[in-house]
Enzyme design. Structure first.
Site, short mmCIF file in Angstrom:
data_model
loop_
_atom_site.label_atom_id
_atom_site.label_comp_id
_atom_site.label_asym_id
_atom_site.label_seq_id
_atom_site.Cartn_x
_atom_site.Cartn_y
_atom_site.Cartn_z
N CYS A 107 22.62 -4.02 -8.55
CA CYS A 107 23.81 -3.30 -8.12
C CYS A 107 23.55 -2.75 -6.72
O CYS A 107 22.48 -2.21 -6.47
CB CYS A 107 24.09 -2.16 -9.10
SG CYS A 107 25.51 -1.16 -8.65
N LEU A 108 24.53 -2.87 -5.83
CA LEU A 108 24.34 -2.37 -4.47
C LEU A 108 24.14 -0.86 -4.43
O LEU A 108 23.56 -0.33 -3.49
CB LEU A 108 25.54 -2.76 -3.59
CG LEU A 108 25.73 -4.26 -3.33
CD1 LEU A 108 26.96 -4.50 -2.48
CD2 LEU A 108 24.50 -4.86 -2.68
N HIS A 141 31.98 0.45 -13.30
CA HIS A 141 31.98 1.36 -12.15
C HIS A 141 33.26 2.20 -12.11
O HIS A 141 33.23 3.36 -11.71
CB HIS A 141 31.89 0.56 -10.84
CG HIS A 141 30.50 0.18 -10.43
ND1 HIS A 141 29.52 1.11 -10.18
CD2 HIS A 141 29.93 -1.04 -10.23
CE1 HIS A 141 28.40 0.47 -9.84
NE2 HIS A 141 28.62 -0.83 -9.87
N GLN A 183 32.27 2.72 -5.33
CA GLN A 183 30.98 2.53 -4.65
C GLN A 183 31.08 2.79 -3.15
O GLN A 183 30.05 2.95 -2.49
CB GLN A 183 30.45 1.11 -4.88
CG GLN A 183 30.04 0.83 -6.32
CD GLN A 183 29.48 -0.57 -6.46
OE1 GLN A 183 30.22 -1.52 -6.68
NE2 GLN A 183 28.17 -0.69 -6.32
N HIS A 205 30.61 -5.54 -15.34
CA HIS A 205 29.78 -4.62 -14.54
C HIS A 205 30.66 -3.79 -13.59
O HIS A 205 30.52 -2.57 -13.51
CB HIS A 205 28.74 -5.44 -13.76
CG HIS A 205 27.89 -4.68 -12.80
ND1 HIS A 205 26.52 -4.61 -12.90
CD2 HIS A 205 28.22 -3.95 -11.69
CE1 HIS A 205 26.04 -3.86 -11.92
NE2 HIS A 205 27.05 -3.46 -11.16
N GLU A 206 31.58 -4.45 -12.91
CA GLU A 206 32.43 -3.75 -11.93
C GLU A 206 33.42 -2.81 -12.61
O GLU A 206 33.69 -1.71 -12.11
CB GLU A 206 33.16 -4.75 -11.03
CG GLU A 206 32.27 -5.69 -10.22
CD GLU A 206 31.19 -4.99 -9.42
OE1 GLU A 206 31.39 -3.83 -9.02
OE2 GLU A 206 30.11 -5.59 -9.23
N GLY A 230 29.76 -8.51 -6.14
CA GLY A 230 30.87 -7.69 -6.61
C GLY A 230 30.74 -6.28 -6.06
O GLY A 230 29.64 -5.81 -5.79
NI NI Z 1 27.28 -2.35 -9.36
#
Ligand code: NI
Length: 170
Positions: free
Chosen positions: A95-96, A141, A50, A137-138, A45
């Site tokens: 998470c990236l 963000h 991000q 989670h997304e 995701g």
């Molecule tokens: Ni993330």
């Protein structure tokens, strides 16, 4: 179009994203670029903030890690809103934007989601398990929230200091 993924503690990751109001080619291009970037970085995701775009746009593919690219199933979520949540599940999340760190996070097991497609159509969908966890989670963000914010205060402080140090030497 490859995009650069911002890492903690980049302040843009703490900003609130704005609703998408124009469903044009630029949005399609951004969504495609985010997907490509997510596949390259090995995530399931990715949210627009991000990559430094404060827009309510998310890309998800729960099959991103499959050997066989034929099973990939990219999904795009514009202006997502959680209308209802139920149950509880704990998942080891990563998470990236927070490299080399994972932590157990408890979230709703099921959600009722309302969002728009990249062409602006309204969609309602019930999500369960990993799909529900990933969307929660997304969506965090989009509000400037990261999964490390769920850690107990002392641990959170330690982890954040370590990540800041790590980012400095990277
Ligand atoms: Ni993330």
């Amino acid at each position: 179009m490859m995009l650069q993924v911002l890492r903690f503690p980049n302040p843009l990751l703490r900003q609130k994203s704005k609703p998408v109001t124009t469903f044009d080619d630029d949005l399609q291009r951004l969504a495609a670029g985010m997907l490509e970037t997510m596949y390259r970085e090995g995530g399931i995701g990715l949210a627009a903030p991000q990559v430094g775009q404060l827009k309510q746009l998310i890309v998800v593919d729960l099959h991103a890690g499959d050997e066989d690219q034929a099973t990939r199933s990219p999904r795009f979520y514009v202006n997502p809103v959680i209308r209802d949540r139920s149950g509880e599940t704990m998942t080891n999340e990563g998470c990236l934007s927070v490299p080399d760190f994972t932590a157990d996070v408890t979230r709703a097991q099921s959600i009722k989601l309302e969002y728009q497609s990249t062409s602006g159509d309204t969609v309602r969908e019930d999500l369960h398990g990993l799909a529900a966890v990933c969307l929660q989670h997304e969506i965090d963000h989009l509000r400037g929230k990261l999964f490390i914010d769920y850690l107990p205060p002392l641990k959170r402080q330690m982890v954040k200091q370590r990540l800041v140090k790590q980012a400095r030497t990277a």
